[in-house]
Each structure stands twice: as C-alpha cells, then as structure tokens.
Design an enzyme around this catalytic site. Structure first.
Site, PDB file in Angstrom:
ATOM      1  N   THR A   1       0.939  -1.104   0.000  1.00  0.00           N
ATOM      2  CA  THR A   1       0.000   0.000   0.000  1.00  0.00           C
ATOM      3  C   THR A   1       0.974   1.146   0.000  1.00  0.00           C
ATOM      4  O   THR A   1       2.096   0.961   0.457  1.00  0.00           O
ATOM      5  CB  THR A   1      -0.779  -0.009   1.344  1.00  0.00           C
ATOM      6  OG1 THR A   1      -1.648  -1.125   1.362  1.00  0.00           O
ATOM      7  CG2 THR A   1      -1.566   1.240   1.581  1.00  0.00           C
TER       8      THR A   1
ATOM      9  N   GLY B   1     -10.603  -3.342   1.929  1.00  0.00           N
ATOM     10  CA  GLY B   1      -9.571  -3.496   2.951  1.00  0.00           C
ATOM     11  C   GLY B   1      -9.526  -2.312   3.899  1.00  0.00           C
ATOM     12  O   GLY B   1     -10.492  -1.550   4.041  1.00  0.00           O
ATOM     13  N   ASP B   2      -8.389  -2.158   4.539  1.00  0.00           N
ATOM     14  CA  ASP B   2      -8.209  -1.110   5.547  1.00  0.00           C
ATOM     15  C   ASP B   2      -7.925   0.269   4.951  1.00  0.00           C
ATOM     16  O   ASP B   2      -8.241   1.295   5.554  1.00  0.00           O
ATOM     17  CB  ASP B   2      -7.023  -1.479   6.446  1.00  0.00           C
ATOM     18  CG  ASP B   2      -5.749  -1.645   5.617  1.00  0.00           C
ATOM     19  OD1 ASP B   2      -5.777  -2.408   4.618  1.00  0.00           O
ATOM     20  OD2 ASP B   2      -4.730  -1.007   5.937  1.00  0.00           O
TER      21      ASP B   2
ATOM     22  N   GLY C   1      -4.941  -6.037   5.446  1.00  0.00           N
ATOM     23  CA  GLY C   1      -6.122  -5.203   5.679  1.00  0.00           C
ATOM     24  C   GLY C   1      -7.123  -5.782   6.649  1.00  0.00           C
ATOM     25  O   GLY C   1      -7.687  -5.060   7.477  1.00  0.00           O
TER      26      GLY C   1
HETATM   27  N1  GLY Z   1      -3.451  -2.850   3.284  1.00  0.00           N
HETATM   28  C1  GLY Z   1      -3.828  -3.293   2.002  1.00  0.00           C
HETATM   29  C2  GLY Z   1      -4.968  -4.195   2.017  1.00  0.00           C
HETATM   30  O1  GLY Z   1      -5.005  -5.146   2.761  1.00  0.00           O
HETATM   31  O2  GLY Z   1      -5.886  -3.953   1.275  1.00  0.00           O
END
Ligand code: GLY
Length: 321
Positions: A181, A211-212, A235
């Site tokens: 990310t 996701g997060d 995430g």
């Molecule tokens: N942090 C990236 C995801 O898990 O979507």
C-alpha cells in the site's frame, strides 16, 4: 508554533523480495522529494501528500495505481483515502478501476457532502471531474499477473491466503507476499497535518473485497491536535484493530512518543491478531514514528536538507539533498 516541515512516505509492508528492494527505495525517496517540493510550492499539506502518493501510484514497484495487485478473477480494484488534520474532513474511495490516481479521486470526494464513495458512484464522480479513464487492463503489470498465478498455484497446494486466515490459525498462517500500500504523512510549519493512503489491496482478493486503506481510523487518520498516521499491511487485520487510530490514542492518552506508539501498536496488533503491518506517523510536534512487523517496509522522509530512508528492520540511512 513554528515547526520544520516534513514529508514522510511508505511504500508498503510485506515479504518484499531482495530484487525489489532498490526499486522501492528509489521510489520512496522520489515520492518524499516530490511531496516536499509540492509543500514548498503551495504550502498545503493535502497537496503534498496527494502528490507524493500520485508519484508512487505511477511506479510499478508499488501496489497502487499502475502496478496494483489483482483480484482472484484477474482485475484491478483500487482503494484510497485522504484526510485533513485541521478540519478532520476525509475523502475515501473503494472498488475503483481504470484510473491512474485513486488518491486524487479520494480528494475529489472531499468536495461532496460525503466521506466515502465506492464502485459505480465513485467512477461516476471520476467522470464528472474529468479524470482520465484508461482502457481495461491498462493498469495490469506482468509482475501482478505472475503474483496472481503464484497465488493460484498456492491455492491448489492448499496454502491459506491472508484473506481467509482466522485468529488461532497460526500454524497454518502464511506470511507471504507484498502487502504493499503506499502512504504519505506531511506536517507544515504551523503544525497542519495531512495523510493519504492508496492501494490495490491483496493478491487473490475476492471481487468486491474492501480493505483497511480507505477506512478512516484503520488505513489513514489525521488530527492536528495529535498527529497523522498511514498504515500498510494485512487489511483484514488492520481494520479490526483500527491501527491508525490506535497509534494516535497511544500518543494522546498514554503520552507515548510517535516512535513508541507506532512500534507498540504494530506489535500488539500482530501479537493479538497474527497479521503483520507497518505504519508511519508524525505527531503534532513534528516527531516521526516508523515501525513494521512484516519483514520489510520501504519508507523515506525529507526534513530540511536531509533525506532519511530505510527498508530493513532497524535500518535508518541518511543522505544530504
Ligand atoms: N493494506 C492493504 C490491504 O489489505 O488492502
């Protein structure tokens, strides 16, 4: 209050292969430089973080924009969020495709009465705002295609992937792949803070998975009174822990430094929920925190005439610029 401006970026936490290390380090140094220059030019921390993230969204070394990882059926579905620490206004998008810069679309959401647009509605805003629409498949790199093929082979061998990992399945848990990310945090001389985060998600995710990264409090948080955080990693884990908010609460209520809060939060999260993550933080006094429980995470920040950067655990290199 007069602080030294800082632009701090990360290029994603994960099990980053050695051959990708140099490319990622170059990319984060460039992003920090571009964001810092933008801050000098416009004096606006939102411009700085947007520009830093845009630079990584165009770089195939990162899992965001061009270079995004693929869903289980081979498509790109991207997400992003941006937040202004002065007003606590945020713009978030999810399930967007065929645009280079989800982060700029997230910023456009800030002009609407809403915080978060997803799917067709987000794409309609992109069209209204004149954001360039690409041909389907234009964001897909060979690297992302190969990663998906490897993921599919792993599935056939019965390996668990992150998205389906449950608490307690530690023995089956496979900490594999780049959960990249990209993110940026900036502070100006007056203590204004902004944060931006953008991602393609995780390889092999189910279509429609969120996701997060686009979630305020998980992937992104900015509050001039406390600090700003951008997170990266698994995430499903990060969102259950509200990692960005958790770091800021440690600063606010436990009086921890940016570095202590970032490190303690990432560690506590991984101890409790298994999944790994990384985070970058700048607190309201301009102190920096960088930590990750994954094998690697590329990061860089520019402060004054010194570039700070690293990718390995406990690595902190500097270079005069
Ligand atoms: N942090 C990236 C995801 O898990 O979507």
């Amino acid at each position: 209050m007069s602080l030294e401006p800082i632009v701090l970026v990360h290029g994603g936490a994960g099990d980053i292969p050695r051959e990708r290390v140099e490319g990622k380090l170059e990319g984060v140094r460039l992003a920090a430089t571009i964001g810092y220059r933008k801050l000098q030019e416009t004096g606006n921390v939102l411009d700085a973080v947007e520009e830093a993230v845009r630079s990584m969204e165009l770089d195939p070394y990162f899992n965001a924009g061009y270079g995004s990882v693929l869903t289980s059926d081979g498509n790109v579905e991207m997400e992003a969020s941006i937040m202004n620490g002065a007003t606590l206004r945020a713009g978030c998008v999810s399930l967007v495709n065929d645009i280079y810069h989800p982060i700029s679309l997230a910023r456009k959401v800030m002009k609407t009465p809403h915080n978060f647009l997803a799917g067709d509605g987000a794409m309609r805003l992109a069209e209204q705002e004149g954001i360039q629409k690409l041909e389907p498949g234009q964001l897909v790199t060979d690297y992302a295609r190969i990663a998906l093929e490897e993921w599919r082979e792993g599935q056939l061998r019965g390996e668990m992937e992150y998205a389906r990992t449950e608490i307690g399945a530690k023995n089956k848990y496979k900490d594999k792949g780049e959960f990249g990310t990209v993110g940026a945090v900036a502070i100006d001389i007056e203590g204004n803070i902004a944060v931006a985060t953008s991602t393609g998600g995780i390889t092999g995710k189910l279509p429609g998975r969120v996701g997060d990264t686009p979630l305020v409090g998980a992937g992104t948080y900015a509050d001039n009174r406390v600090g700003g955080v951008s997170t990266t990693g698994h995430g499903e884990t990060i969102m259950r822990y509200s990692l960005a908010h958790e770091i800021l609460k440690r600063i606010e209520f436990l009086g921890q430094s940016a570095q202590e809060a970032t490190k303690n939060s990432c560690r506590s999260m991984t101890e409790r929920l298994i999944g790994t993550a990384g985070a970058i933080t700048i607190d309201f006094e301009g102190r920096v925190g960088i930590s990750f429980t994954s094998e690697r995470m590329a990061w860089a920040y520019l402060k004054g005439n010194t570039m700070h950067y690293g990718i390995e655990q406990d690595q902190h290199l500097t270079q005069r610029v």
